[in-house]
Write a protein that holds these residues in place. Structure first.
Motif, PDB file in Angstrom:
ATOM      1  N   LEU A   1       0.828  -1.208   0.000  1.00 28.74           N
ATOM      2  CA  LEU A   1       0.000   0.000   0.000  1.00 28.74           C
ATOM      3  C   LEU A   1       0.860   1.256   0.000  1.00 28.74           C
ATOM      4  O   LEU A   1       0.585   2.213  -0.725  1.00 28.74           O
ATOM      5  N   ASP A   2       1.941   1.236   0.794  1.00 25.37           N
ATOM      6  CA  ASP A   2       2.852   2.386   0.839  1.00 25.37           C
ATOM      7  C   ASP A   2       3.545   2.590  -0.503  1.00 25.37           C
ATOM      8  O   ASP A   2       3.722   3.725  -0.952  1.00 25.37           O
ATOM      9  N   ALA A   3       3.925   1.485  -1.167  1.00 21.69           N
ATOM     10  CA  ALA A   3       4.580   1.582  -2.472  1.00 21.69           C
ATOM     11  C   ALA A   3       3.634   2.172  -3.516  1.00 21.69           C
ATOM     12  O   ALA A   3       4.030   3.018  -4.330  1.00 21.69           O
ATOM     13  N   ILE A   4       2.374   1.731  -3.492  1.00 21.62           N
ATOM     14  CA  ILE A   4       1.392   2.250  -4.447  1.00 21.62           C
ATOM     15  C   ILE A   4       1.130   3.734  -4.193  1.00 21.62           C
ATOM     16  O   ILE A   4       1.059   4.546  -5.126  1.00 21.62           O
ATOM     17  N   THR A   5       0.994   4.098  -2.918  1.00 15.46           N
ATOM     18  CA  THR A   5       0.766   5.508  -2.568  1.00 15.46           C
ATOM     19  C   THR A   5       1.941   6.378  -3.015  1.00 15.46           C
ATOM     20  O   THR A   5       1.750   7.457  -3.590  1.00 15.46           O
ATOM     21  N   SER A   6       3.160   5.900  -2.752  1.00 19.34           N
ATOM     22  CA  SER A   6       4.354   6.642  -3.153  1.00 19.34           C
ATOM     23  C   SER A   6       4.416   6.788  -4.672  1.00 19.34           C
ATOM     24  O   SER A   6       4.782   7.848  -5.189  1.00 19.34           O
ATOM     25  N   PHE A   7       4.049   5.730  -5.401  1.00 16.80           N
ATOM     26  CA  PHE A   7       4.061   5.772  -6.868  1.00 16.80           C
ATOM     27  C   PHE A   7       3.031   6.769  -7.382  1.00 16.80           C
ATOM     28  O   PHE A   7       3.307   7.543  -8.306  1.00 16.80           O
ATOM     29  N   GLN A   8       1.840   6.768  -6.769  1.00 15.44           N
ATOM     30  CA  GLN A   8       0.796   7.708  -7.187  1.00 15.44           C
ATOM     31  C   GLN A   8       1.210   9.154  -6.926  1.00 15.44           C
ATOM     32  O   GLN A   8       0.852  10.050  -7.692  1.00 15.44           O
ATOM     33  N   GLN A   9       1.967   9.364  -5.848  1.00  9.60           N
ATOM     34  CA  GLN A   9       2.452  10.707  -5.529  1.00  9.60           C
ATOM     35  C   GLN A   9       3.738  11.046  -6.268  1.00  9.60           C
ATOM     36  O   GLN A   9       4.301  12.122  -6.065  1.00  9.60           O
ATOM     37  N   LYS A  10       4.201  10.120  -7.101  1.00 12.18           N
ATOM     38  CA  LYS A  10       5.446  10.270  -7.865  1.00 12.18           C
ATOM     39  C   LYS A  10       6.645  10.540  -6.965  1.00 12.18           C
ATOM     40  O   LYS A  10       7.571  11.274  -7.326  1.00 12.18           O
ATOM     41  N   GLY A  11       6.610   9.935  -5.770  1.00 12.84           N
ATOM     42  CA  GLY A  11       7.746  10.040  -4.864  1.00 12.84           C
ATOM     43  C   GLY A  11       7.897  11.378  -4.186  1.00 12.84           C
ATOM     44  O   GLY A  11       8.933  11.655  -3.577  1.00 12.84           O
ATOM     45  N   VAL A  12       6.854  12.217  -4.249  1.00 12.21           N
ATOM     46  CA  VAL A  12       6.907  13.545  -3.629  1.00 12.21           C
ATOM     47  C   VAL A  12       5.771  13.641  -2.624  1.00 12.21           C
ATOM     48  O   VAL A  12       4.599  13.710  -3.010  1.00 12.21           O
ATOM     49  N   SER A  13       6.090  13.630  -1.338  1.00 12.51           N
ATOM     50  CA  SER A  13       5.059  13.667  -0.305  1.00 12.51           C
ATOM     51  C   SER A  13       5.250  14.887   0.585  1.00 12.51           C
ATOM     52  O   SER A  13       6.374  15.250   0.931  1.00 12.51           O
ATOM     53  N   LYS A  14       4.132  15.500   0.960  1.00 11.24           N
ATOM     54  CA  LYS A  14       4.149  16.694   1.818  1.00 11.24           C
ATOM     55  C   LYS A  14       3.840  16.268   3.248  1.00 11.24           C
ATOM     56  O   LYS A  14       2.847  15.585   3.498  1.00 11.24           O
ATOM     57  N   ILE A  15       4.695  16.654   4.183  1.00  7.89           N
ATOM     58  CA  ILE A  15       4.532  16.339   5.594  1.00  7.89           C
ATOM     59  C   ILE A  15       4.240  17.631   6.349  1.00  7.89           C
ATOM     60  O   ILE A  15       5.028  18.577   6.296  1.00  7.89           O
ATOM     61  N   SER A  16       3.092  17.657   7.051  1.00  2.00           N
ATOM     62  CA  SER A  16       2.709  18.847   7.803  1.00  2.00           C
ATOM     63  C   SER A  16       2.262  18.435   9.200  1.00  2.00           C
ATOM     64  O   SER A  16       2.283  17.256   9.558  1.00  2.00           O
TER      65      SER A  16
ATOM     66  N   PHE B   1       7.736  -0.889  -9.979  1.00  5.88           N
ATOM     67  CA  PHE B   1       8.680  -1.814  -9.369  1.00  5.88           C
ATOM     68  C   PHE B   1      10.055  -1.170  -9.196  1.00  5.88           C
ATOM     69  O   PHE B   1      10.663  -1.262  -8.130  1.00  5.88           O
ATOM     70  N   LYS B   2      10.546  -0.495 -10.223  1.00  7.65           N
ATOM     71  CA  LYS B   2      11.873   0.110 -10.146  1.00  7.65           C
ATOM     72  C   LYS B   2      11.920   1.197  -9.082  1.00  7.65           C
ATOM     73  O   LYS B   2      12.924   1.368  -8.391  1.00  7.65           O
ATOM     74  N   PHE B   3      10.824   1.904  -8.910  1.00  6.03           N
ATOM     75  CA  PHE B   3      10.772   3.019  -7.971  1.00  6.03           C
ATOM     76  C   PHE B   3      10.696   2.537  -6.523  1.00  6.03           C
ATOM     77  O   PHE B   3      11.161   3.198  -5.614  1.00  6.03           O
ATOM     78  N   ASN B   4      10.060   1.354  -6.317  1.00 10.27           N
ATOM     79  CA  ASN B   4       9.868   0.831  -4.954  1.00 10.27           C
ATOM     80  C   ASN B   4      10.401  -0.591  -4.842  1.00 10.27           C
ATOM     81  O   ASN B   4       9.806  -1.426  -4.161  1.00 10.27           O
ATOM     82  N   LYS B   5      11.529  -0.862  -5.491  1.00 11.20           N
ATOM     83  CA  LYS B   5      12.033  -2.225  -5.600  1.00 11.20           C
ATOM     84  C   LYS B   5      12.268  -2.882  -4.241  1.00 11.20           C
ATOM     85  O   LYS B   5      11.828  -4.002  -3.994  1.00 11.20           O
TER      86      LYS B   5
END
Length: 212
Positions: free
Chosen positions: A22-37, A188-192
């Motif tokens: 689930l974390d890998a899919i979320t990261s892929f959907q966000q294109k590896g850019v996540s905002k932390i607030s 896969f390559k992004f979250n190998k």
């Protein structure tokens, strides 16, 4: 309940595998850019507390419930809660596998578009090896800064910290531009690494659950 008691480790492995996917899919959907607030940190703290309480309810009977057991269960929440309070004036962008100079170009382009006056300073991060750097952006307000942690690599992970930055829309615009301008990536390559660990956890958990 007996089934859970007998297969708690297998179910734990399956849960870990599912969360990693689930974390890998979320990261892929966000294109590896996540905002932390502050809101993200609060949600994370609440989730940790709920998990701790759930474990306490599952592993103890009502006769053992007291203030000490409750404090013991919630103690893992104390550190993230304290960190959340300390970092309440800080927003962050976590970036996976991005070219550092491109990140800084996008940030500076947005700063220029918004007519921000700033001074830039690049220093070596002495807490790590020489390939780790910190780029600081200073503004007229002495308490308002932007700090980028990056590595001297073709692509690296980066952390962008906005300290006392009141313009939240600006941060959203930077996040949007970083996602839009990232070159195409594969899941896969992004979250190998995380996907391999997830596959191992799911395989071992399934085999144990089936009695192998």
């Amino acid at each position: 309940m007996d089934f859970i008691d007998q297969n708690i480790f297998s179910l734990f492995l399956l849960m870990i595998g599912a969360l990693l996917i689930l974390d890998a899919i979320t990261s892929f959907q966000q294109k590896g850019v996540s905002k932390i607030s502050t809101g993200n940190r609060f949600q994370s703290t609440i989730m940790t507390g709920l998990i701790a309480l759930g474990l306490l309810v599952y592993t103890t009977s009502n006769e053992y419930w007291n203030i000490n057991s409750l404090f013991f269960a919630l103690s893992p929440v104390l550190v993230p809660f304290i960190m959340m309070i300390m970092q309440r004036k800080k927003d962050e962008i976590h970036i996976k596998k991005y070219e550092p100079q491109t990140v800084m170009n996008i940030l500076e382009r947005n700063l220029d578009d918004k007519r921000y006056s700033y001074k830039k300073d690049v220093i070596a991060n002495e807490d790590y090896m020489s390939s780790n750097y910190i780029t600081m952006y200073y503004f007229d307000d002495p308490y308002q800064t932007i700090k980028i942690k990056w590595k001297d690599l073709e692509t690296s992970g980066l952390e962008v910290e906005f300290q006392n930055f009141a313009d939240k829309d600006f941060i959203k615009e930077v996040v949007g531009d970083l996602r839009e301008e990232r070159p195409p990536i594969s899941l896969f390559k992004f979250n190998k690494i995380s996907l391999i660990i997830a596959a191992i956890a799911l395989f071992i958990g399934s085999m144990k659950l089936l009695g192998f």
